[in-house]
Scaffold this active site. Sequence first.
Site, PDB file in Angstrom:
ATOM      1  N   ARG A 110       2.106   7.211   7.471  1.00 57.92           N
ATOM      2  CA  ARG A 110       2.503   6.890   8.840  1.00 57.92           C
ATOM      3  C   ARG A 110       4.013   6.676   8.936  1.00 57.92           C
ATOM      4  O   ARG A 110       4.670   6.363   7.958  1.00 57.92           O
ATOM      5  CB  ARG A 110       1.791   5.623   9.329  1.00 57.92           C
ATOM      6  CG  ARG A 110       0.301   5.772   9.489  1.00 57.92           C
ATOM      7  CD  ARG A 110      -0.333   4.444   9.873  1.00 57.92           C
ATOM      8  NE  ARG A 110      -0.139   3.456   8.812  1.00 57.92           N
ATOM      9  CZ  ARG A 110      -0.242   2.152   8.986  1.00 57.92           C
ATOM     10  NH1 ARG A 110      -0.508   1.657  10.175  1.00 57.92           N
ATOM     11  NH2 ARG A 110      -0.071   1.327   7.974  1.00 57.92           N
ATOM     12  N   ALA A 151      -2.837  -0.896  12.463  1.00 53.56           N
ATOM     13  CA  ALA A 151      -4.280  -0.970  12.253  1.00 53.56           C
ATOM     14  C   ALA A 151      -4.896  -2.232  12.823  1.00 53.56           C
ATOM     15  O   ALA A 151      -6.101  -2.273  13.058  1.00 53.56           O
ATOM     16  CB  ALA A 151      -4.608  -0.874  10.771  1.00 53.56           C
ATOM     17  N   LYS A 171       0.826  -1.215   0.000  1.00 51.58           N
ATOM     18  CA  LYS A 171       0.000   0.000   0.000  1.00 51.58           C
ATOM     19  C   LYS A 171       0.857   1.261   0.000  1.00 51.58           C
ATOM     20  O   LYS A 171       0.527   2.239  -0.667  1.00 51.58           O
ATOM     21  CB  LYS A 171      -0.925   0.035   1.222  1.00 51.58           C
ATOM     22  CG  LYS A 171      -2.134  -0.841   1.132  1.00 51.58           C
ATOM     23  CD  LYS A 171      -3.166  -0.475   2.190  1.00 51.58           C
ATOM     24  CE  LYS A 171      -2.583  -0.303   3.561  1.00 51.58           C
ATOM     25  NZ  LYS A 171      -1.918  -1.509   4.087  1.00 51.58           N
ATOM     26  N   PHE A 186       3.667  -7.026  -9.903  1.00 45.52           N
ATOM     27  CA  PHE A 186       5.006  -7.549  -9.657  1.00 45.52           C
ATOM     28  C   PHE A 186       5.551  -8.088 -10.976  1.00 45.52           C
ATOM     29  O   PHE A 186       4.789  -8.532 -11.847  1.00 45.52           O
ATOM     30  CB  PHE A 186       4.970  -8.661  -8.608  1.00 45.52           C
ATOM     31  CG  PHE A 186       4.662  -8.173  -7.221  1.00 45.52           C
ATOM     32  CD1 PHE A 186       5.665  -8.117  -6.257  1.00 45.52           C
ATOM     33  CD2 PHE A 186       3.382  -7.762  -6.865  1.00 45.52           C
ATOM     34  CE1 PHE A 186       5.391  -7.666  -4.970  1.00 45.52           C
ATOM     35  CE2 PHE A 186       3.097  -7.308  -5.584  1.00 45.52           C
ATOM     36  CZ  PHE A 186       4.107  -7.256  -4.633  1.00 45.52           C
ATOM     37  N   PHE A 199      -3.148  -2.181   6.816  1.00 49.98           N
ATOM     38  CA  PHE A 199      -3.718  -3.494   6.523  1.00 49.98           C
ATOM     39  C   PHE A 199      -4.942  -3.380   5.615  1.00 49.98           C
ATOM     40  O   PHE A 199      -5.037  -2.454   4.815  1.00 49.98           O
ATOM     41  CB  PHE A 199      -4.001  -4.259   7.812  1.00 49.98           C
ATOM     42  CG  PHE A 199      -2.750  -4.608   8.581  1.00 49.98           C
ATOM     43  CD1 PHE A 199      -1.742  -5.348   7.991  1.00 49.98           C
ATOM     44  CD2 PHE A 199      -2.566  -4.179   9.888  1.00 49.98           C
ATOM     45  CE1 PHE A 199      -0.580  -5.661   8.681  1.00 49.98           C
ATOM     46  CE2 PHE A 199      -1.408  -4.487  10.589  1.00 49.98           C
ATOM     47  CZ  PHE A 199      -0.404  -5.230   9.983  1.00 49.98           C
ATOM     48  N   TRP A 226       6.728   0.042  -8.459  1.00 53.92           N
ATOM     49  CA  TRP A 226       8.033  -0.451  -8.003  1.00 53.92           C
ATOM     50  C   TRP A 226       9.074  -0.318  -9.119  1.00 53.92           C
ATOM     51  O   TRP A 226      10.179   0.157  -8.890  1.00 53.92           O
ATOM     52  CB  TRP A 226       7.912  -1.912  -7.566  1.00 53.92           C
ATOM     53  CG  TRP A 226       9.103  -2.389  -6.782  1.00 53.92           C
ATOM     54  CD1 TRP A 226       9.241  -2.439  -5.433  1.00 53.92           C
ATOM     55  CD2 TRP A 226      10.343  -2.882  -7.322  1.00 53.92           C
ATOM     56  NE1 TRP A 226      10.483  -2.922  -5.082  1.00 53.92           N
ATOM     57  CE2 TRP A 226      11.182  -3.203  -6.227  1.00 53.92           C
ATOM     58  CE3 TRP A 226      10.828  -3.081  -8.612  1.00 53.92           C
ATOM     59  CZ2 TRP A 226      12.476  -3.709  -6.390  1.00 53.92           C
ATOM     60  CZ3 TRP A 226      12.131  -3.575  -8.781  1.00 53.92           C
ATOM     61  CH2 TRP A 226      12.927  -3.885  -7.671  1.00 53.92           C
ATOM     62  N   LYS A 283       7.877  -8.019   8.550  1.00 57.00           N
ATOM     63  CA  LYS A 283       7.452  -7.269   7.373  1.00 57.00           C
ATOM     64  C   LYS A 283       8.557  -6.395   6.795  1.00 57.00           C
ATOM     65  O   LYS A 283       8.563  -6.078   5.616  1.00 57.00           O
ATOM     66  CB  LYS A 283       6.257  -6.369   7.730  1.00 57.00           C
ATOM     67  CG  LYS A 283       4.921  -7.072   7.644  1.00 57.00           C
ATOM     68  CD  LYS A 283       3.783  -6.092   7.730  1.00 57.00           C
ATOM     69  CE  LYS A 283       3.661  -5.289   6.451  1.00 57.00           C
ATOM     70  NZ  LYS A 283       2.526  -4.362   6.465  1.00 57.00           N
ATOM     71  N   THR A 317       3.982   1.608  -1.132  1.00 51.61           N
ATOM     72  CA  THR A 317       4.565   1.729  -2.471  1.00 51.61           C
ATOM     73  C   THR A 317       3.542   2.292  -3.449  1.00 51.61           C
ATOM     74  O   THR A 317       3.847   3.174  -4.267  1.00 51.61           O
ATOM     75  CB  THR A 317       5.056   0.354  -2.961  1.00 51.61           C
ATOM     76  OG1 THR A 317       6.025  -0.151  -2.034  1.00 51.61           O
ATOM     77  CG2 THR A 317       5.684   0.450  -4.340  1.00 51.61           C
TER      78      THR A 317
END
Length: 555
Positions: free
Chosen positions: A93, A270, A70, A379, A298, A407, A104, A72
């Site tokens: 955030r 979250a 999210k 991806f 999330f 990305w 993560k 990215t």
Amino acid sequence: MTDIEIAEKAELKPIYEIAKETGIKDEELEQYGKYKAKINQKAFERLKNKDDGKLILVTAINPTPMGEGKTTMSIAIADGLRKITKNSILALREPSLGPVFGMKGGATGGGKSQVAPMIDINLHFTGDIHAITAANNLLSAMIDNHIYFGNELKIKEVTWKRCMDLNDRQLRKVNTGLSGEKRLVPREDGFDITVASEIMAIVCLSKDNQDLKKRIGNITIGYNEEGNPVFAKDLKAEGAMATLLKDAINPNLVQTLEHTPALIHGGPFANIAHGCNSVRATKLALKLGDYVITEAGFGSDLGAEKFMDIKCRKAELVPSAVVCVATLKALKYHGGVPKDEVQKQNIEALKIGMKNLYTHIENMKNVYGVNVIVGLNKFNTDSEKEIEYIKSEVEKRGYVFSEIDGWAKGGDGAIDIANKLVEITSNSQNLGLKYAYELNDSIEEKISKVAKKIYRAKDVEYSEQAIKNIEKIKKLGYEKLPICIAKTQYSLSDDPNNLTCDNDYNIHVRDVILKSGSGFIVVLAGKIMTMPGLPKVPAAEKIDIDENGNITGIF
């Protein structure tokens, strides 16, 4: 090339140049080195009567354990809007050290869609989270000090926990005061991770320093012998705590690799907290940009629900559009494919997993009444056949779809969604913001409405402890506060293993906790913990620094 290598090769502008281009004056900027700064209260005062830009929320379907990108995506969208000459700004955030050293990893985006300086932001940044930790633990120290010197307030039960910004399951429950000193009263205590602390929530929801101090004073630290709440202001703690937070309340200004300004401030998770960046950063961004891209943690069942029902309600914000992020791997994961096989082509699993996506879209559109775009985070291993299948199925249902390749391409990979966001937010037929529940509903009604409307649960079950605490909260007169449900992020249910959610399920509420300072009621569902643990092989094992000060292993 790794994210660190991409970030290190980028040529950043001095932060004062970013500030000037954004409309921030020199006297409103407090620099933290060459590429980081805070924006002080003077900017808020000067800009308070300026019209707001349009707020765009980035949320997602339920993620896999590694997340769905999210941040990215948010960065790519903001950069994409700049590519089509729109004045965009990010409001995100701050990363917590817990996931950085846990499973993560970092939270500054990836590839060509990053905020920078990446390493600084992922580690200590400007010290906000450390200041929150210190303020939280100062209150703990003052509570126990008061009890040590005679307990004039007759405190019988302490509910306030200590905190630290790392994953450490050993600290979930501890015994303190065991040194044997005279008058020292041993008791059972525990730690939350800092991002779940009520101080984090207060910093994120406060309008200014005085509002911050008032909210801190209203924190319930425990209960006295008569069963009445004892507040932080009864200990005269609010002034010192607010002093520790005097800089932490100011938003941080950084930039993307493409020089889009980014306000990064506040970091509540979250799944165990309210999952949104600070109100101050969001409101300032709305004064500085025509399009503000923000994200909530999330899936939309967690971050977006709290964004709407807590943050938007309290701060009187209305998002113009919501981007719901999906990935092929997450869709297959929710179609029953094991996480180590999600890269393989599997149209049948996608068909099952699409149910999860549709639930999130329908929640945003039908429950909250906001415009939704489905954003597929691409991806380089993704199958074009599977992408085309998702696009076809989404558009068959009348939803807007966009494929984003942030990305690999940065803002150039998000031009399609940028154009679609401009179009959808220009549409005068925006349905307007609704809420999942009303504040006048009972606590049980609020929980039930979120459980049934958002999670699609059949019913709610309560433990004896939860029932007892709900009655206590009602008796104290706090029933009209919004709720903040803590549950697993991996499923719409409260069971992280129930990925497809095919059968009827209930939400299991094991405890309910009053957060009178931040102004909401925390509802603990399932087995969720407010102090996470490290995985078997934590990311910390791969993070290193060489003799020249070069850092590796942060991703």
